[in-house]
Write an enzyme that holds these catalytic residues in place. Structure first.
Site, PDB file in Angstrom:
ATOM      1  N   TYR A   1       0.831  -1.214   0.000  1.00 37.33           N
ATOM      2  CA  TYR A   1       0.000   0.000   0.000  1.00 37.33           C
ATOM      3  C   TYR A   1       0.863   1.261   0.000  1.00 37.33           C
ATOM      4  O   TYR A   1       0.595   2.213  -0.725  1.00 37.33           O
ATOM      5  CB  TYR A   1      -0.900  -0.063   1.236  1.00 37.33           C
ATOM      6  CG  TYR A   1      -1.934   1.027   1.385  1.00 37.33           C
ATOM      7  CD1 TYR A   1      -3.137   0.975   0.677  1.00 37.33           C
ATOM      8  CD2 TYR A   1      -1.741   2.080   2.281  1.00 37.33           C
ATOM      9  CE1 TYR A   1      -4.110   1.956   0.856  1.00 37.33           C
ATOM     10  CE2 TYR A   1      -2.710   3.059   2.463  1.00 37.33           C
ATOM     11  CZ  TYR A   1      -3.893   2.987   1.750  1.00 37.33           C
ATOM     12  OH  TYR A   1      -4.853   3.955   1.926  1.00 37.33           O
TER      13      TYR A   1
ATOM     14  N   LYS B   1       0.902   4.122  -2.810  1.00 38.48           N
ATOM     15  CA  LYS B   1       0.545   5.508  -2.488  1.00 38.48           C
ATOM     16  C   LYS B   1       1.715   6.464  -2.734  1.00 38.48           C
ATOM     17  O   LYS B   1       1.499   7.634  -3.078  1.00 38.48           O
ATOM     18  CB  LYS B   1       0.055   5.602  -1.036  1.00 38.48           C
ATOM     19  CG  LYS B   1      -1.264   4.881  -0.776  1.00 38.48           C
ATOM     20  CD  LYS B   1      -2.361   5.315  -1.723  1.00 38.48           C
ATOM     21  CE  LYS B   1      -3.755   4.991  -1.223  1.00 38.48           C
ATOM     22  NZ  LYS B   1      -4.803   5.298  -2.227  1.00 38.48           N
TER      23      LYS B   1
HETATM   24  P1  NAD Z   1     -13.564   2.086   1.473  1.00 34.55           P
HETATM   25  O1  NAD Z   1     -13.133   0.673   1.572  1.00 34.55           O
HETATM   26  O2  NAD Z   1     -14.638   2.561   2.391  1.00 34.55           O
HETATM   27  O3  NAD Z   1     -14.029   2.407  -0.037  1.00 34.55           O
HETATM   28  C1  NAD Z   1     -13.272   1.996  -1.141  1.00 34.55           C
HETATM   29  C2  NAD Z   1     -14.202   1.772  -2.331  1.00 34.55           C
HETATM   30  O4  NAD Z   1     -13.400   1.323  -3.445  1.00 34.55           O
HETATM   31  C3  NAD Z   1     -15.252   0.677  -2.065  1.00 34.55           C
HETATM   32  O5  NAD Z   1     -16.548   1.149  -2.429  1.00 34.55           O
HETATM   33  C4  NAD Z   1     -14.785  -0.475  -2.956  1.00 34.55           C
HETATM   34  O6  NAD Z   1     -15.854  -1.302  -3.423  1.00 34.55           O
HETATM   35  C5  NAD Z   1     -14.112   0.283  -4.106  1.00 34.55           C
HETATM   36  N1  NAD Z   1     -13.193  -0.557  -4.862  1.00 34.55           N
HETATM   37  C6  NAD Z   1     -12.301  -1.476  -4.384  1.00 34.55           C
HETATM   38  N2  NAD Z   1     -11.654  -2.068  -5.396  1.00 34.55           N
HETATM   39  C7  NAD Z   1     -12.120  -1.518  -6.550  1.00 34.55           C
HETATM   40  C8  NAD Z   1     -11.814  -1.704  -7.922  1.00 34.55           C
HETATM   41  N3  NAD Z   1     -10.917  -2.629  -8.321  1.00 34.55           N
HETATM   42  N4  NAD Z   1     -12.467  -0.961  -8.845  1.00 34.55           N
HETATM   43  C9  NAD Z   1     -13.411  -0.061  -8.440  1.00 34.55           C
HETATM   44  N5  NAD Z   1     -13.745   0.159  -7.151  1.00 34.55           N
HETATM   45  C10 NAD Z   1     -13.097  -0.564  -6.212  1.00 34.55           C
HETATM   46  O7  NAD Z   1     -12.256   2.964   1.632  1.00 34.55           O
HETATM   47  P2  NAD Z   1     -12.014   4.505   2.006  1.00 34.55           P
HETATM   48  O8  NAD Z   1     -11.475   4.548   3.379  1.00 34.55           O
HETATM   49  O9  NAD Z   1     -13.199   5.334   1.648  1.00 34.55           O
HETATM   50  O10 NAD Z   1     -10.778   4.836   1.040  1.00 34.55           O
HETATM   51  C11 NAD Z   1     -10.912   5.554  -0.183  1.00 34.55           C
HETATM   52  C12 NAD Z   1      -9.529   5.922  -0.692  1.00 34.55           C
HETATM   53  O11 NAD Z   1      -8.860   6.741   0.271  1.00 34.55           O
HETATM   54  C13 NAD Z   1      -8.608   4.711  -0.936  1.00 34.55           C
HETATM   55  O12 NAD Z   1      -7.801   4.959  -2.073  1.00 34.55           O
HETATM   56  C14 NAD Z   1      -7.760   4.693   0.314  1.00 34.55           C
HETATM   57  O13 NAD Z   1      -6.535   4.046   0.099  1.00 34.55           O
HETATM   58  C15 NAD Z   1      -7.601   6.174   0.576  1.00 34.55           C
HETATM   59  N6  NAD Z   1      -7.239   6.498   1.949  1.00 34.55           N
HETATM   60  C16 NAD Z   1      -8.034   6.146   2.998  1.00 34.55           C
HETATM   61  C17 NAD Z   1      -7.667   6.484   4.300  1.00 34.55           C
HETATM   62  C18 NAD Z   1      -8.507   6.131   5.497  1.00 34.55           C
HETATM   63  O14 NAD Z   1      -8.025   6.313   6.621  1.00 34.55           O
HETATM   64  N7  NAD Z   1      -9.735   5.670   5.325  1.00 34.55           N
HETATM   65  C19 NAD Z   1      -6.463   7.169   4.520  1.00 34.55           C
HETATM   66  C20 NAD Z   1      -5.661   7.502   3.427  1.00 34.55           C
HETATM   67  C21 NAD Z   1      -6.067   7.171   2.143  1.00 34.55           C
END
Ligand code: NAD
Length: 257
Positions: A156, A160
């Site tokens: 990851y 990133k």
């Molecule tokens: P989440 O798991 O709630 O949502 C992620 C969404 O991506 C889901 O709806 C899932 O079905 C979809 N998804 C997964 N694989 C896929 C694919 N191959 N094609 C299309 N859709 C797909 O996650 P989140 O926490 O809302 O994270 C969203 C983004 O933010 C991600 O890129 C994550 O890495 C990043 N992020 C999250 C955090 C955190 O603390 N939550 C921190 C930093 C970065």
């Protein structure tokens, strides 16, 4: 509220829930037409319907696995035929497959790199054609504080950090065509992703969240709307001179998770 995105179409990948749904909703508040894609087709459609009805904008859900070139190109073609093209792309779709290096499988590595890094590449390559011809575009990708290093996340953090390099490079390539390319790098945001990751470690999600909040300078964890506010700023006309930037959003100075 001022409709600063009236006439624009924003595509949010992985927008069925969590941060992506929050971002799509914020664009809709600003008057944008919304395309949500997700690997979970029903959830994408439900979220699009909810957001469209709540904000009186066109909102469509698409099934698309962002790591699959054919699916990405078919989706962008469909959006272009139906709505004239993508003005704003938010690369948000993602998964985690955490493991220490000695336990990390090829599949853990490939799936995370393919969805976050290759998926963003495929989506950007597909939408930039229309953006270049229209001489306008906004691209924002979701990086993470994990890009700075985080135990158990070699896959990851590599994805990133890779997104950060791709962002800077594409800002150079696409800037002359009126396209800005930026990334946001959130810290702990309360979503399904962080709740599930607590559960996988055998921790109570609420207790884990409280523990994380205590270590954050502003003494709270983030919510999707915090990230959405920043993404919408970077996608706005007010940010037309901001490009190639990685903006950390973690309730304090940039740190690893
Ligand atoms: P989440 O798991 O709630 O949502 C992620 C969404 O991506 C889901 O709806 C899932 O079905 C979809 N998804 C997964 N694989 C896929 C694919 N191959 N094609 C299309 N859709 C797909 O996650 P989140 O926490 O809302 O994270 C969203 C983004 O933010 C991600 O890129 C994550 O890495 C990043 N992020 C999250 C955090 C955190 O603390 N939550 C921190 C930093 C970065």
């Amino acid at each position: 509220m001022e409709k600063r995105f009236a006439g624009r179409l924003a595509l949010v990948t992985g927008g069925a829930q969590g941060i992506g749904a929050g971002i799509a909703e914020r664009f809709a508040e600003g008057g944008a037409r919304i395309a949500i894609c997700d690997i979970d087709a029903d959830a994408a459609r439900r979220t699009a319907e909810r957001i469209g009805a709540a904000h009186g904008v066109e909102a469509t859900g698409y099934r698309c696995d962002v790591s699959d070139r054919a699916q990405v190109e078919a989706m962008v073609d469909a959006i272009t035929a139906a709505a004239g093209g993508v003005d704003v792309l938010v690369n948000n779709a993602g998964v985690t497959r955490d493991n220490l290096i000695h336990k990390m499988t090829d599949d853990d590595w490939d799936s995370v790199i393919d969805i976050h890094l290759k998926g963003s590449f495929l989506c950007i390559r597909a939408v930039q054609r229309g953006m270049v011809s229209r001489k306008y575009g906004r691209i924002v990708s979701l990086s993470s504080t994990s890009a700075l290093g985080n135990r158990g996340q070699a896959n990851y953090s590599a994805a990133k950090a890779g997104l950060q390099g791709m962002t800077r490079t594409l800002a150079l390539e696409l800037g002359p065509y009126g396209i800005t390319v930026n990334a946001v790098a959130p810290g702990f945001i309360d979503t399904e992703m962080t709740r599930k990751s607590a559960e996988r470690r055998g921790l109570d999600p609420d207790a884990y969240r409280a523990e994380r909040a205590a270590a954050i300078p502003v003494r709270r964890v983030g919510v999707p709307r915090d990230v959405a506010n920043l993404v919408c700023f970077l996608a706005s006309d007010e940010a037309s001179f901001v490009s190639g930037q990685i903006v950390y959003i973690s309730g304090g100075p940039e740190t690893r998770r």
